[in-house]
Design an enzyme around this catalytic site. Structure first.
Site, mmCIF file in Angstrom:
data_model
loop_
_atom_site.group_PDB
_atom_site.id
_atom_site.type_symbol
_atom_site.label_atom_id
_atom_site.label_comp_id
_atom_site.label_asym_id
_atom_site.label_seq_id
_atom_site.Cartn_x
_atom_site.Cartn_y
_atom_site.Cartn_z
ATOM 1 N N SER A 72 19.471 50.554 78.250
ATOM 2 C CA SER A 72 19.176 51.658 77.359
ATOM 3 C C SER A 72 18.012 52.503 77.863
ATOM 4 O O SER A 72 17.881 53.653 77.473
ATOM 5 C CB SER A 72 18.833 51.119 75.965
ATOM 6 O OG SER A 72 17.704 50.259 76.029
ATOM 7 N N SER A 73 17.190 51.947 78.747
ATOM 8 C CA SER A 73 16.020 52.700 79.192
ATOM 9 C C SER A 73 15.879 52.802 80.696
ATOM 10 O O SER A 73 14.878 53.312 81.185
ATOM 11 C CB SER A 73 14.743 52.066 78.615
ATOM 12 O OG SER A 73 14.669 50.694 78.954
ATOM 13 N N GLY A 74 16.859 52.314 81.477
ATOM 14 C CA GLY A 74 16.722 52.453 82.914
ATOM 15 C C GLY A 74 17.825 51.799 83.700
ATOM 16 O O GLY A 74 18.727 51.171 83.142
ATOM 17 N N VAL A 75 17.762 51.988 85.024
ATOM 18 C CA VAL A 75 18.707 51.367 85.949
ATOM 19 C C VAL A 75 17.982 50.215 86.637
ATOM 20 O O VAL A 75 16.805 50.318 86.971
ATOM 21 C CB VAL A 75 19.235 52.384 86.980
ATOM 22 C CG1 VAL A 75 18.098 53.024 87.758
ATOM 23 C CG2 VAL A 75 20.224 51.740 87.942
ATOM 24 N N ASP A 111 18.346 45.957 69.473
ATOM 25 C CA ASP A 111 19.552 46.115 70.296
ATOM 26 C C ASP A 111 20.056 44.755 70.776
ATOM 27 O O ASP A 111 20.320 44.559 71.960
ATOM 28 C CB ASP A 111 19.264 47.029 71.483
ATOM 29 C CG ASP A 111 20.543 47.555 72.137
ATOM 30 O OD1 ASP A 111 21.604 47.508 71.484
ATOM 31 O OD2 ASP A 111 20.478 47.998 73.288
#
Length: 529
Positions: free
Chosen positions: A211-214, A327
């Site tokens: 949800s906030s990065g790779v 989440d």
């Protein structure tokens, strides 16, 4: 949609040209157009997207390229301007021309370019897989069996933003990079150089997106292996808020943060690397846990459920103030070497205040809503009701149903297009045998009757967790107590039963549920029976 950051349109059999209007999505970071029948050139507008990091445009036909229409045209101009690109897959299309001669494309696996007969990489003269490249590659980067394994790992091993912090930093250092000096803080003694880390941040090492990065798997020359998350947002406030909010977390079932690094607009977080992927891959990857018999499979899944319950209970009842994960889902449960579970991805977590209910409601109205994942979101997310720990309890209940049934919450094969919770609820309300809901891998020939009975009891706990009203759900401390009671050793059960028989009269009223001294008003009036 100027605020859109991720767009998944894969496997929809769409035809026609790629819409140039996508260029208006200025914040787009991930674009997946794979498995369609697009034709024509790549719109130059896509090359003007400043934040695009992942792009996929593979054909639906991976075997015979001649079986479907595919995107064609010159790729150089649209791609040259994408400075933030970290993953690109354009295999089995009809692209032609030269790709930009940049470090990103020099390190791009040829399997991600295969099937484009007239596509050229660099100025070399040798061809392989439809692309020409001057690079010398090892067999693992070119041969189809290894490429297939690498592609499977990138698709199915989900490493979304695991987070946990050791309280005291073990060291802080500065290292120079292209955008100036790197600020590096490590929470353990790790002898790593930023040059070695940055060298590994290539598309071939991507192991998932969150949800906030790779997230990348990084191996350094001196033998360290860990996961590195490159955050989507360059916001320094978001980056440091996540670290500060989770600075006190340390739990055996929560993934550990090893450190962080920042340089200009680039934000990196270092985590423990876990080799067995996610719970989602375990359940839906086709192979199970590899534990052998149905009894062993159930034991592995039970301990995953219990470990996650411990982690969530820790956030809710042992952290002051309490932390809402926001989440919880199967993709955010990572598995260690012995398939021990670790809760990950705190990108949507927030600290719950101890303010009055009215003030909490006002805060909820003023603040942006937490966005969870489809299939796991509690009903109160869709209304003006206050988001609380019980929202995490609902999501945990969905994960346990997924563990028991082997079905994704949005499984399209469920009757009438029902959600997993609806399907289970309707089955139980019709007083049908709960064993009919269980994953066939858990009830295969040889499964012990006692194990099947344990599964029925765990299903009852999950049913409490997914109650429609938040107040009807148990606290996570109660959930942990119920799960532990289900699989206590038989000798301990017999000993306790004998003690109760000799010391207590038979109860005339229903037994009240287990209550934790930490649960305050979070326990429900639901009993396990």
């Amino acid at each position: 949609m100027p605020e859109l950051t991720k767009l998944y349109l894969g496997r929809n059999r769409l035809t026609g040209g790629i819409p140039p209007e996508l260029g208006a999505c200025a914040k787009l970071q991930l674009l997946d157009l794979g498995g369609n029948g697009f034709s024509g050139a790549i719109p130059p507008e896509l090359g003007e997207l400043p934040s695009l990091e992942i792009a996929r445009s593979t054909s639906a036909a991976t075997g015979s390229p001649a079986t479907s229409r595919r995107a064609v045209g010159d790729t150089r101009a649209p791609l040259a301007a994408l400075q933030n690109l970290v993953t690109l897959n354009v295999s089995y299309n009809g692209f032609s021309g030269d790709l930009p001669d940049t470090p990103f494309f020099q390190k791009l696996p040829l399997s991600d370019l295969a099937g484009n007969r007239h596509l050229v990489v660099g100025d070399g003269s040798s061809r392989h897989g439809g692309a020409r490249s001057p690079r010398s590659r090892s067999p693992c980067q070119c041969c189809s069996p290894c490429s297939a394994r690498s592609s499977w790992r990138r698709r199915h091993t989900c490493w979304p933003a695991p987070t946990a912090i050791i309280p005291a930093p073990a060291g802080e250092r500065w290292s120079h990079g292209e955008g100036g000096p790197w600020e590096v803080t490590l929470y353990q003694k790790l002898d790593i150089a930023m040059d070695d880390v940055l060298r590994e941040l290539t598309s071939s090492n991507v192991i998932g997106t969150g949800s906030s990065g790779v997230v990348y798997r990084v191996e350094t020359p001196n033998g360290y292996t860990f996961a590195v998350k490159k955050m989507w947002s360059a916001s320094d406030e978001t980056f440091r808020s996540e670290i500060a909010a989770l600075g006190s977390i340390r739990h055996r079932n929560i993934v550990r943060l090893l450190g962080w690094a920042a340089n200009g607009g680039t934000r990196l977080l270092f985590y423990t690397y876990l080799p067995n992927g996610s719970l989602s891959g375990l359940l839906h990857g086709g192979g199970g846990s590899g534990k052998g018999s149905a009894n062993d499979e159930w034991a592995a899944r039970y301990h995953v459920a219990l470990g996650v319950a411990h982690a969530v209970a820790y956030l809710h009842h042992d952290c002051v103030p309490a932390i809402l994960h926001g989440d919880i889902k199967a993709m955010n449960v990572l598995l260690g070497p012995a398939y021990e579970p670790y809760l990950a991805d705190f990108g949507l977590a927030r600290v719950l205040s101890s303010a009055s209910p009215k003030q909490q409601l006002d805060d909820t109205i003023r603040q942006p809503r937490i966005a969870g994942s489809y299939g796991y979101i509690a009903p109160e997310y869709a209304s003006m009701q206050r988001i609380s720990e019980k929202s995490d309890v609902y999501s945990f209940g969905v994960v346990v149903l997924e563990i028991l049934t082997g079905r994704h919450p949005l499984d399209p094969t469920l009757p009438g297009g029902a959600h997993l919770v609806q399907w289970v609820r309707a089955h139980l309300q019709a007083t049908r045998d709960a064993a009919e809901l269980l994953d066939p891998r858990l009830t295969a020939p040889g499964a012990a009757a006692a194990d099947v009975q344990e599964m029925r009891q765990v299903l009852s706990v999950a049913a409490l967790c997914v109650a429609h009203r938040a107040d009807d759900r148990p606290a996570m401390t109660d959930v942990v107590a119920l799960l532990k009671e289900i699989r206590r050793p038989a000798a301990a059960r017999r000993r306790d039963d004998a003690t109760k028989t000799h010391s207590q009269p038979a109860p005339t009223q229903p037994v009240s549920p287990v209550r934790s001294p930490h649960s305050r008003d979070h326990s429900s009036s639901c009993s396990f029976a």
